[in-house]
Design a protein around this motif. Structure first.
Motif, PDB file in Angstrom:
ATOM      1  N   GLU A   1      53.020  70.528  53.780  1.00  0.00           N
ATOM      2  CA  GLU A   1      54.346  69.945  54.006  1.00  0.00           C
ATOM      3  C   GLU A   1      55.099  69.867  52.688  1.00  0.00           C
ATOM      4  O   GLU A   1      54.515  69.970  51.609  1.00  0.00           O
ATOM      5  CB  GLU A   1      54.225  68.555  54.629  1.00  0.00           C
ATOM      6  CG  GLU A   1      53.466  67.574  53.767  1.00  0.00           C
ATOM      7  CD  GLU A   1      53.460  66.151  54.350  1.00  0.00           C
ATOM      8  OE1 GLU A   1      53.546  66.012  55.572  1.00  0.00           O
ATOM      9  OE2 GLU A   1      53.384  65.226  53.548  1.00  0.00           O
TER      10      GLU A   1
ATOM     11  N   LYS B   1      67.622  66.779  60.944  1.00  0.00           N
ATOM     12  CA  LYS B   1      66.437  66.437  60.156  1.00  0.00           C
ATOM     13  C   LYS B   1      66.772  65.372  59.107  1.00  0.00           C
ATOM     14  O   LYS B   1      66.000  64.438  58.872  1.00  0.00           O
ATOM     15  CB  LYS B   1      65.873  67.702  59.490  1.00  0.00           C
ATOM     16  CG  LYS B   1      64.599  67.490  58.682  1.00  0.00           C
ATOM     17  CD  LYS B   1      63.440  67.007  59.532  1.00  0.00           C
ATOM     18  CE  LYS B   1      62.239  66.649  58.693  1.00  0.00           C
ATOM     19  NZ  LYS B   1      61.303  65.755  59.387  1.00  0.00           N
TER      20      LYS B   1
ATOM     21  N   ILE C   1      58.688  67.127  55.492  1.00  0.00           N
ATOM     22  CA  ILE C   1      59.020  68.158  56.477  1.00  0.00           C
ATOM     23  C   ILE C   1      57.848  69.132  56.450  1.00  0.00           C
ATOM     24  O   ILE C   1      57.305  69.428  55.385  1.00  0.00           O
ATOM     25  CB  ILE C   1      60.354  68.870  56.120  1.00  0.00           C
ATOM     26  CG1 ILE C   1      60.694  69.934  57.171  1.00  0.00           C
ATOM     27  CG2 ILE C   1      60.332  69.489  54.729  1.00  0.00           C
ATOM     28  CD1 ILE C   1      62.121  70.488  57.050  1.00  0.00           C
ATOM     29  N   SER C   2      57.393  69.569  57.618  1.00  0.00           N
ATOM     30  CA  SER C   2      56.207  70.436  57.653  1.00  0.00           C
ATOM     31  C   SER C   2      56.524  71.797  57.022  1.00  0.00           C
ATOM     32  O   SER C   2      57.694  72.185  56.901  1.00  0.00           O
ATOM     33  CB  SER C   2      55.753  70.643  59.098  1.00  0.00           C
ATOM     34  OG  SER C   2      56.734  71.383  59.793  1.00  0.00           O
TER      35      SER C   2
ATOM     36  N   GLY D   1      58.340  73.834  59.432  1.00  0.00           N
ATOM     37  CA  GLY D   1      59.683  73.276  59.615  1.00  0.00           C
ATOM     38  C   GLY D   1      60.596  73.696  58.476  1.00  0.00           C
ATOM     39  O   GLY D   1      61.772  74.014  58.674  1.00  0.00           O
TER      40      GLY D   1
ATOM     41  N   GLN E   1      63.910  76.012  58.654  1.00  0.00           N
ATOM     42  CA  GLN E   1      65.213  75.604  58.112  1.00  0.00           C
ATOM     43  C   GLN E   1      65.799  76.689  57.216  1.00  0.00           C
ATOM     44  O   GLN E   1      66.983  77.018  57.318  1.00  0.00           O
ATOM     45  CB  GLN E   1      65.071  74.303  57.312  1.00  0.00           C
ATOM     46  CG  GLN E   1      65.449  73.090  58.109  1.00  0.00           C
ATOM     47  CD  GLN E   1      65.663  71.859  57.230  1.00  0.00           C
ATOM     48  OE1 GLN E   1      65.231  71.769  56.093  1.00  0.00           O
ATOM     49  NE2 GLN E   1      66.358  70.885  57.794  1.00  0.00           N
TER      50      GLN E   1
END
Length: 311
Positions: free
Chosen positions: A9, A78, A90-91, A94, A98
């Motif tokens: 993350e 987010k 945020i992973s 993810g 983005q």
């Protein structure tokens, strides 16, 4: 942390250090996000529902609103989630998503703005050829090319960036994941390939920018030759919103990525990135509908019919 696989993350930058301020940010973001959804949603609905607006200019505007909805939905939800739950992480996937989607929407939007400049150029400088040069099939092909090129470009950059080994920790100095911030976490020499790719894309973007400027110089010359005041005003009123949107988009983007490191501070970077990632999608519908009589009329009709159905 020697390689990228050990990072599961990333940590995003928090907007504020106290919870009250974070809550304030949450409400601010929510307001901006709802305004962007409403503005772009109204434009999409108006253009889709009114057959008078089924012209190339409005078809491209519909695409612009869709891209704006996409780009603001990639970053703001987010940020709102993180502000509300006082959370920074945020992973890995993810973050990659983005980067991919934000790049996709932003680059497709830039190509689309270039096509919109061409549309105005043909409408004003070559009005007799407008029907042949911008027939419905040509318009669909151009819009599809903008979306397709944007997507290819985003996939290329994202794959390249996330294949780099990261060894500078996992704190992204930003409120959403973006390539320059990920590159800062990569090991010293490995990011040169991506920098090369970025240089190529800067040249491409510059090409589009020159095309837009040249189109507008030609448009200006043509408009100044129109004898009637009214004709000049009408020609300008279809171009001014586009000029405003392009200027906002390019100036904020340029300032975010080209400003000297000496004036760089986390809070300033944050404001600037907020300016170019959040402000254009929220403000574009306003810019387009303020000056546009046809769009205003359609929106008025839509809202009146919605209210009359309601009663």
């Amino acid at each position: 942390m020697s390689n990228g696989s050990s990072i599961t993350e990333f940590l995003l930058l928090a907007f504020a250090d106290t919870w009250e301020l974070q809550l304030l940010h949450f409400w601010l973001f929510l307001g901006i996000y709802l305004a962007a959804l409403l503005g772009n949603g109204l434009i999409i609905t108006a253009i889709a529902c009114d057959h008078h607006l089924h012209t190339p200019m409005y078809f491209f505007l519909l695409n612009l609103s869709l891209l704006d909805l996409g780009s603001i939905s990639t970053t703001l939800p987010k940020a709102m989630d993180n502000s509300l739950w006082d959370n920074r992480d945020i992973s890995y996937s993810g973050c990659a998503a983005q980067v991919l989607f934000f790049l996709f929407f932003i680059s497709a939007e830039f190509y689309l703005l270039t096509i919109m400049a061409y549309d105005r150029y043909v409408a004003i400088c070559k009005p007799l050829h407008y029907g042949t040069l911008l027939g419905s099939r040509a318009c669909v092909h151009m819009a599809a090319a903008a979306w397709g090129t944007g997507f290819l470009y985003a996939v290329l950059h994202t794959a390249n960036t996330f294949s780099l080994p990261l060894c500078q920790g996992n704190a992204v100095n930003h409120f959403f994941c973006e390539i320059p911030q990920i590159l800062k976490l990569s090991c010293s020499h490995s990011y040169l390939r991506e920098v090369g790719l970025i240089m190529v894309s800067v040249c491409l973007a510059f090409g589009c920018f020159v095309f837009i400027v040249v189109s507008y110089v030609q448009i200006l010359r043509a408009v100044l030759r129109i004898p009637s005041e009214q004709g000049r005003h009408k020609a300008f009123s279809t171009c001014l919103p586009h000029v405003a949107v392009v200027s906002l988009f390019i100036s904020t983007g340029m300032f975010a990525h080209v400003k000297p490191p000496s004036i760089s501070s986390p809070s300033l970077d944050m404001v600037v990135s907020f300016l170019y990632s959040v402000v254009p999608p929220a403000v574009n519908p306003l810019i387009y509908s303020m000056r546009n009589q046809e769009l205003k009329e359609t929106l008025k009709k839509l809202i009146q019919s919605a209210l009359s159905h309601h009663h």
